[in-house]
Motif scaffolding. Structure first.
Motif, PDB file in Angstrom:
ATOM      1  N   LYS A  23      42.544   7.110 -35.977  1.00 35.55           N
ATOM      2  CA  LYS A  23      41.969   5.908 -36.600  1.00 35.55           C
ATOM      3  C   LYS A  23      41.475   6.199 -38.021  1.00 35.55           C
ATOM      4  N   ASP A  24      40.846   7.360 -38.191  1.00 37.84           N
ATOM      5  CA  ASP A  24      40.280   7.693 -39.501  1.00 37.84           C
ATOM      6  C   ASP A  24      41.360   8.210 -40.467  1.00 37.84           C
ATOM      7  N   TRP A  25      42.261   9.052 -39.945  1.00 42.41           N
ATOM      8  CA  TRP A  25      43.303   9.650 -40.791  1.00 42.41           C
ATOM      9  C   TRP A  25      44.183   8.557 -41.393  1.00 42.41           C
ATOM     10  N   ILE A  71      43.597   5.401 -42.054  1.00 38.38           N
ATOM     11  CA  ILE A  71      42.980   4.618 -43.124  1.00 38.38           C
ATOM     12  C   ILE A  71      42.830   5.471 -44.380  1.00 38.38           C
TER      13      ILE A  71
END
Lengths: 534, 534
Positions: A26-28, A30
């Motif tokens: 999810k973070d990577w 974005i």
């Protein structure tokens, strides 16, 4: 054995590990622009009236296994395919034969063909064409114990997308598999396919962005100096849909091009603005028909378009305004290099693909006079058997389609672009008996591809749901080709290939919702590869 | 003249140009990770239950003008400030004097001080400290015709944030100003401040990410080999809030570090997991108190923490669970290098800043024995005059505060961290007369900074609204310092500075909602600079 590789994959993760993995993804995504604008079914316009939100592109959490031999075969085939389709796009006479039949069943293709005829009548002013291609394949197992083979699903001659995002998925899977170090991953449980700390197996590097951006730059340069008087700076236009959710995939190309070739300006032109933001001087003023682009943000800056890169106007549904066809005609008659020209766009139709598979005709030899026997054999082995349904009741296609036993391993596809549902297996004879025989020609019969049955993966959807299950994957190989068509439209003769490149891949993995036998249904995620040797 | 530079800035754009600019910024930010997770007031949790959405960080559409002289002065000052605060953090005895007063008014600082005393009693096992600093300034115009000067607003000794995003804002403004080429921009109207095509003025390059990532790597290396037995691989922990919307700013550092130093693993540790995911072996087993980190995603992998980088636990409101203080104490007593230590955290309190401005004491000379006279003078000139309110009715501070005329150019600030509202100008005497004299010591009196009155900019908020108006800006300069504290806590004596760096900037621009006289109110956007010579 052949199918068994999938049975233990992906390796079983603990809840903690899966939670860690999903959060990382999810973070990577974005942080690295592996993103899309959210679908209105997820985020309504009134929640996001200024259209600022983004979310992860749908991605698999694990790379998918793929036999190295088949991957390398697909890579080897690409330049041969590039040249084949370049030659087809030059073979106007040959295409016109095929169009005779298609025009009757498909208004969309008929309109495209009409544009070609109009511009031909006026006279083409650009003899260069750029192809940015993606050849899509599935793995095929003729039976459970057979070695896998590669079968082509489709050859894309327009708007071949996802190169930008596919590169990022491969990077992401690589980082996940190798943090804190290769073979010792926090995100992935150990598995034979990942190798060991000392000899890790990681997704193959993906050079799609370099390949595609380099093709843009080559075509830009090949256009040469401005044909306007006084001369204007030249530019590349990315022709895009007015409401495009996949723009970050496109920006990966323009951004890479900007970094490597800052002297090449690129602009995004929405389809609805073609006729207002571009113009062609009257031919009495300038017979070479340069395409002039002006952005209303600064009307004092005018550019001459060296290349129109189509990321729109590929599907019939996009021609839904009174001026859509006029806009396509306007671009086609201009001096800008088109990626693709109308003829190249038409060359990607299903009927062409079917005709190529006809083993009784020397068609490949005609289009690829310099190809080796091995190349031609490899090419043919990548075709899934297809049959015309236009050749009467005694033709092979019609006979198979009407035989319930033989039909069981086939799918009947409408020829029309973007049109209608496929008919599968046992339903084919019944269906055909319900329609008039003269409508058979609206269809093509294709042998079903049998993908690995035990393939599984886990995907993070764009709404953040993590879904696991049985999957079907398609491998796409990117390639590009720039050529000068010869006079006389005789196919290979006189045609000059200036550049022919292969590079980069796209793996797309979909939930196997129902047994649609090789035609993947439902939700599709971007994926990468873990190659294995059999 | 001095203030007039702002009167024509930003240059007036047409509606088309502003629309183009805003759209470019919306897309650029997402593609380049200049993003935040959306505020729940914009996107409710039930709309986004899996927390996948992102939106642009709030950014200005144009860089803000800034006098080159003041920018360079701020850069020059940084290494002097770094060393000053390093020396203060080593001056435990001096700090203890200051704490005597603060403990009475501020539970938060009192608790921090208690942790220091506890660890001091047990004995510190790590004599290295890393400071990752940001010194924040505003431009000050003593009157309308005066030359601007630089006044420090705050010196951040913990969680100095926005370096990662600030670098991207400078890149974005640079690209906007120079596409298709410098001095000939689609997004920006021409303006003297942007220079010309042949001599363009672009935002100064921003090296914040390099500076900060390099500081992390230097501290990691300085920690040296594992103190565990058997030895463990070492790592860096980013201590983060459990619900962090600004994580992409943090990822810019970890990602850069991963690229430049792939051998250094970094992990994100949410505050709530400090006590469950880290441990310190019993001191009988290992008196050196290594901090051991295990991620539940793969409990077989254990790491020894060489550096804890605090991006959390800086504000009183974060210590809201029964174990928060125990967790802070646990980290402080460990062998990990802390960025910052408790003493360095305390050194950033407002009271310390106020005491430094006391021109009657040789305090700067004591902490900076090797600094040149020029350095000290520049340092002093960057102080906004501040006054203690604890020194009785005859002290300068109390006299100014009670004099309605003099109070008019001042603000009264609560000393407590994160506590209460400021009292401005004419309200100060009235306010003080309403409270008991013994409560005066809870406040500090500060001369108001007078920022440029005509400053304007346009911002894109995270919800996509474009807002234009009067603004107030703060310039932050990043710096880092790694030092070894000497024995005896005598300040400079025995202290060894191993690394002292300056690099990178943050411009933050807020709407000037009301005349809060130098203390910016309301909405804050990330910005960059266009330097000008007076």
């Amino acid at each position: 054995m052949a199918n068994s590789i999938w049975e233990s994959y992906p390796p079983k993760a603990t809840d903690d590990q899966l939670e860690y993995l999903a959060q990382k993804v999810k973070d990577w995504t974005i942080f690295n622009g592996l993103t899309v604008r959210p679908n209105p079914s997820f985020i309504k316009d009134e929640t996001n009236p200024n259209h600022v939100l983004a979310t992860n592109a749908p991605v698999t959490l694990y790379p998918s296994p793929f036999p190295r031999k088949c991957f390398e075969q697909a890579q080897c085939l690409q330049k041969v395919y590039n040249e084949l389709y370049a030659a087809i796009a030059c073979a106007e006479e040959w295409l016109s034969e095929i169009m005779k039949e298609l025009i009757e069943v498909d208004d969309f293709l008929a309109n495209l063909w009409k544009i070609h005829l109009q511009v031909k009548k006026e006279g083409y002013v650009q003899d260069l064409t750029l192809g940015m291609f993606r050849s899509d394949y599935m793995l095929h197992f003729s039976d459970d114990n057979a070695a896998p083979s590669l079968k082509q699903v489709e050859f894309n001659t327009i708007s071949s997308s996802f190169g930008g995002l596919a590169v990022r998925v491969a990077q992401m899977h690589t980082e996940l598999a190798s943090f804190p170090q290769p073979g010792q991953s926090l995100a992935y449980p150990t598995h034979d396919l990942f190798g060991t700390t000392s000899a890790p197996t990681l997704p193959p590097p993906n050079h799609a962005v370099q390949t595609l951006a380099s093709a843009l730059s080559t075509a830009y340069t090949a256009y040469g100096p401005s044909k306007s008087s006084p001369t204007l700076p030249t530019c590349i236009l990315f022709l895009v849909q007015d409401t495009e959710r996949n723009l970050f995939d496109q920006m990966a190309l323009s951004s890479h091009l900007h970094q490597t070739n800052p002297e090449i300006p690129t602009f995004r032109l929405p389809v609805s603005k073609i006729l207002s933001h571009t113009s062609i001087p009257s031919t009495t003023d300038n017979p070479s028909r340069p395409l002039i682009y002006t952005n209303p943000a600064n009307p004092t800056l005018r550019f001459e378009v060296s290349l129109v890169y189509f990321r729109a106007l590929y599907a019939p549904t996009e021609y839904n305004t009174p001026t859509s066809w006029a806009a396509r005609h306007h671009l086609e008659r201009s001096a800008a290099i088109k990626c693709p020209s109308v003829l190249l766009h038409l060359s990607g139709s299903k009927k062409v693909q079917q005709v190529l598979t006809d083993t009784t005709s020397p068609i490949l030899e005609r289009f690829l006079p310099h190809a080796s026997k091995d190349d031609l054999e490899r090419l043919r082995s990548s075709f899934a058997p297809q049959y015309s349904m236009s050749d009467g009741p005694d033709s092979e296609g019609v006979k198979i389609a009407l035989d319930p036993a033989k039909a069981e391993s086939h799918v009947l596809k409408p020829q029309r672009e973007g049109g209608g549902n496929n008919i599968y297996r046992g339903n084919i004879p019944t269906f055909l008996r319900g329609i008039s025989e003269r409508d058979y020609k609206q269809y093509i019969l294709m042998e079903l591809i049998q993908p690995p049955k035990a393939a599984r993966n886990v995907a993070l959807r764009s709404d953040g749901q993590v879904v696991a299950g049985d999957v079907i994957s398609e491998l796409g190989i990117f390639g590009s080709c720039l050529w000068r068509s010869g006079s006389g439209n005789k196919g290979r003769e006189g045609m000059e290939v200036l550049e022919n490149e292969e590079g980069g891949y796209l793996m797309r993995t979909k939930a196997r919702d129902s047994d649609e036998g090789g035609v993947a249904a439902g939700f599709s995620s971007l994926d990468s590869l873990i190659l294995y040797d059999e």
